[in-house]
Design an enzyme around this catalytic site. Structure first.
Site, mmCIF file in Angstrom:
data_model
loop_
_atom_site.group_PDB
_atom_site.id
_atom_site.type_symbol
_atom_site.label_atom_id
_atom_site.label_comp_id
_atom_site.label_asym_id
_atom_site.label_seq_id
_atom_site.Cartn_x
_atom_site.Cartn_y
_atom_site.Cartn_z
ATOM 1 N N LYS A 267 0.853 -1.201 0.000
ATOM 2 C CA LYS A 267 0.000 0.000 0.000
ATOM 3 C C LYS A 267 0.884 1.245 0.000
ATOM 4 O O LYS A 267 1.721 1.425 0.890
ATOM 5 C CB LYS A 267 -0.910 -0.010 1.231
ATOM 6 N N ASP A 272 -2.795 10.024 3.996
ATOM 7 C CA ASP A 272 -4.193 9.616 4.162
ATOM 8 C C ASP A 272 -4.915 10.609 5.064
ATOM 9 O O ASP A 272 -4.861 10.517 6.285
ATOM 10 C CB ASP A 272 -4.260 8.197 4.759
ATOM 11 N N LYS A 279 -10.424 12.412 8.540
ATOM 12 C CA LYS A 279 -9.937 11.976 9.857
ATOM 13 C C LYS A 279 -9.815 13.178 10.785
ATOM 14 O O LYS A 279 -9.555 14.289 10.306
ATOM 15 C CB LYS A 279 -8.520 11.393 9.716
ATOM 16 N N ASP A 290 1.460 6.061 5.745
ATOM 17 C CA ASP A 290 0.471 5.132 5.193
ATOM 18 C C ASP A 290 0.966 4.463 3.899
ATOM 19 O O ASP A 290 0.247 3.713 3.260
ATOM 20 C CB ASP A 290 -0.865 5.862 4.968
ATOM 21 N N ASP A 349 -12.285 6.842 3.774
ATOM 22 C CA ASP A 349 -11.090 6.582 4.582
ATOM 23 C C ASP A 349 -10.669 5.110 4.510
ATOM 24 O O ASP A 349 -9.585 4.742 4.966
ATOM 25 C CB ASP A 349 -11.345 7.002 6.036
ATOM 26 N N GLU A 351 -9.542 3.639 2.027
ATOM 27 C CA GLU A 351 -9.017 3.838 0.671
ATOM 28 C C GLU A 351 -7.979 2.803 0.267
ATOM 29 O O GLU A 351 -7.828 2.485 -0.909
ATOM 30 C CB GLU A 351 -8.426 5.251 0.545
ATOM 31 N N ARG A 353 -7.720 -0.429 0.688
ATOM 32 C CA ARG A 353 -8.254 -1.641 0.055
ATOM 33 C C ARG A 353 -8.692 -1.350 -1.385
ATOM 34 O O ARG A 353 -8.618 -2.225 -2.243
ATOM 35 C CB ARG A 353 -9.400 -2.214 0.908
#
Ligand code: BES
Ligand code: ZN
Ligand code: ZN
Length: 498
Positions: A267, A272, A279, A290, A349, A351, A353
């Site tokens: 990833k 993020d 968030k 991230d 959020d 995101e 996946r």
């Protein structure tokens, strides 16, 4: 860098450099007093009664001896109790702390007497792993990310002399760990770099310039290429940022015939913010990290090429920023991914996946023997098992076993979660093939189940959720200050043991 490190192999003979430290371990036993006496006597030093009594005391495990008459100028004596609290990470953690503590101490050399393997064989499969743990500790403790500090100092040379009888094993362990830890440091530099600098394009640029030096082929799919390949999942999530998304692919082939072809997927969310499902600030603070899964995969490629591992590797890192803007993807959207499967977006959020859907589909198309992905995917995983281990999600018992063993050897440990198909029911969508959000409970597992939709079911696959251990945490001396590069040592060990 704290120090410009040089690690050297020497045999048992102790000839000390000026301004040197000696590190000596004593295994606790009935004979401890005699062993301690003999050791100090052999150096021509004598402990005072009070020093000795304090060191032998149950509550103490450390003695720092300052020599008045010569070298070594300092002796760090460490008492080791081989009991239920001892672990194979002891030396890694100890040397990480030691190396950090030597900063600004005017020490030029450290002599280390490696303890006898016989005493420790219940904790290390072989001598190499014992030596490796010490060497890794030295490298990990020497890592700093101080490029943005005005008052940083020029690194000074520090010599580490490792004293061990078997020079052949020692020399190859030193060489191995130099290469491996240089890759870990590279991954850590990528993770610790803030997203204002490390945009997706910058991640691709640094990857290309570093890995091509080692003969790894790096290609980058830009926005146009992503469109051509219908990688709409990556495009949607990365759409709101001024810094365009890309997909970084890497290929390493050994010079001799490869044992296996493995695909690694990481990833690569360079930041993020949560997107429109934004968030809170406190949760955003760590979100430059991230892309830790991507950095780990890039680090593995560097190590594999430097170590000339006999496996073919394909690495895939979708790199994006999850931001807010006029072209944000939105809760309620439906995205048709490269695989043709559609995704209902319930939370922007979740995101990671979504971008991994395109990346795992692409990985499957390369027809590897196995696929492993690493991702800081869910807070839920860290809620479940904390920061000291990563979650392991797979249907393949053999792959699980091999990865768990690699985790135990490297102390980048894995904990296997249930992965029954019941969890798949929880991410069904009425209007698309799959929803990107499950119910509140079991969030780490439903995230893994989402990914499973995009992996060719015939290829053994494991998903590692590294949200906990990738980000700096207080459990070890080498994880406290900076994001950790978790996964590089683990996957390299796994690949070496195939
Ligand atoms: N990047 C986060 C997961 C994360 C959290 C990584 C903490 C490292 C530390 C991920 O994209 C995310 O936001 N996940 C959500 C999923 C939820 C919306 C289903 C989460 O964990 O809350
Ligand atoms: Zn997120
Ligand atoms: Zn994320």
């Amino acid at each position: 860098m704290n120090f410009n490190l040089k690690i050297l192999a020497v045999n048992d003979e102790l000839i000390f450099k000026p301004d040197s430290v000696l590190v000596k371990f004593f295994i606790d036993s009935d004979k401890l007093e005699k062993v301690v006496d003999d050791f100090f006597y052999s150096l021509g030093f004598g402990l005072s009664k009070i020093q000795k009594r304090n060191f032998l005391d149950k509550k103490s495990d450390e003695l720092v001896y300052y020599s008045q008459i010569g070298e070594p100028a300092l002796i760090f004596s460490k008492k080791i109790k081989i009991d239920k609290d001892f672990s194979s990470d002891f030396f890694r953690n100890y040397f990480a702390g030691l190396t950090q503590s030597l900063k600004k101490k005017n020490i030029k050399a450290v002599h280390v007497i490696v303890p006898s393997f016989t005493d420790l064989k219940n904790y290390f499969e072989n001598e190499t792993l014992l030596l490796q743990s010490m060497l890794e500790g030295i490298h990990l403790g020497n890592y700093t990310f101080d490029k943005y500090k005005a008052d940083k100092e020029k690194p000074e040379e520090l010599l580490f002399f490792i004293h061990y009888t078997d020079q052949k094993i020692l020399k190859s362990a030193i060489e191995h760990s130099n290469k491996l830890m240089s890759a870990v440091n590279f991954a850590r530099d990528l993770v610790n770099e803030p997203s204002i600098t490390l945009t997706p394009a910058e991640l691709a640029k640094r990857t290309k310039s570093e890995l091509t030096k080692f003969g790894v082929k790096v290609s980058v799919f830009d926005k146009k290429e992503l469109k051509r390949r219908k990688m709409n999942a990556i495009l949607a999530v990365g759409g709101a940022s001024d810094n365009s998304p890309c997909l970084i692919t890497m290929h390493y082939e050994p010079s001799s015939k490869a044992k296996m072809k493995i695909a690694l997927v990481g990833k690569g969310v360079c930041y993020d913010s949560g997107g429109l499902s934004i968030k809170p600030t406190s949760s955003m603070l760590e979100m430059k990290a991230d892309m830790s899964g991507g950095a780990a995969v890039i680090g593995v490629m560097k190590a594999a090429a430097a170590l000339k591992l006999p496996v073919e590797l394909i690495a895939i890192v979708p790199a994006i920023e999850n931001m807010i803007g006029g072209s944000s993807y939105k809760p309620g959207d439906i995205i048709v991914s490269a695989s043709g499967k559609s995704i209902e977006v319930k939370d922007t959020d979740a995101e990671g996946r979504i971008i991994l859907a395109d990346a795992l589909h692409y990985a499957s198309q390369q027809k590897p023997d196995k696929i492993i992905d690493l991702a800081t995917l869910t807070g839920a995983c860290a809620v479940a098992i904390g920061e000291i281990a990563a979650g392991l999600f797979t249907q393949d018992d053999n792959l699980a076993k091999e990865l768990i063993n690699a985790g135990n050897r490297t102390y980048e440990r894995l904990w296997r979660f249930p992965f029954w198909n019941d969890y798949k029911e929880m991410i069904k969508s009425e209007i698309a093939d799959v929803s990107n959000l499950g119910p509140r409970w079991g969030g780490a597992i439903t995230a893994g189940k989402f990914l499973e939709h995009f992996v060719d079911g015939k290829i053994p696959w494991a998903h590692l959720d590294i949200a906990g251990p990738a980000i700096k945490h207080k459990s070890r001396n080498y994880t406290e200050k900076y994001d950790t590069g978790f996964g590089v040592r683990l996957i390299v060990d796994y690949l070496m043991n195939l």
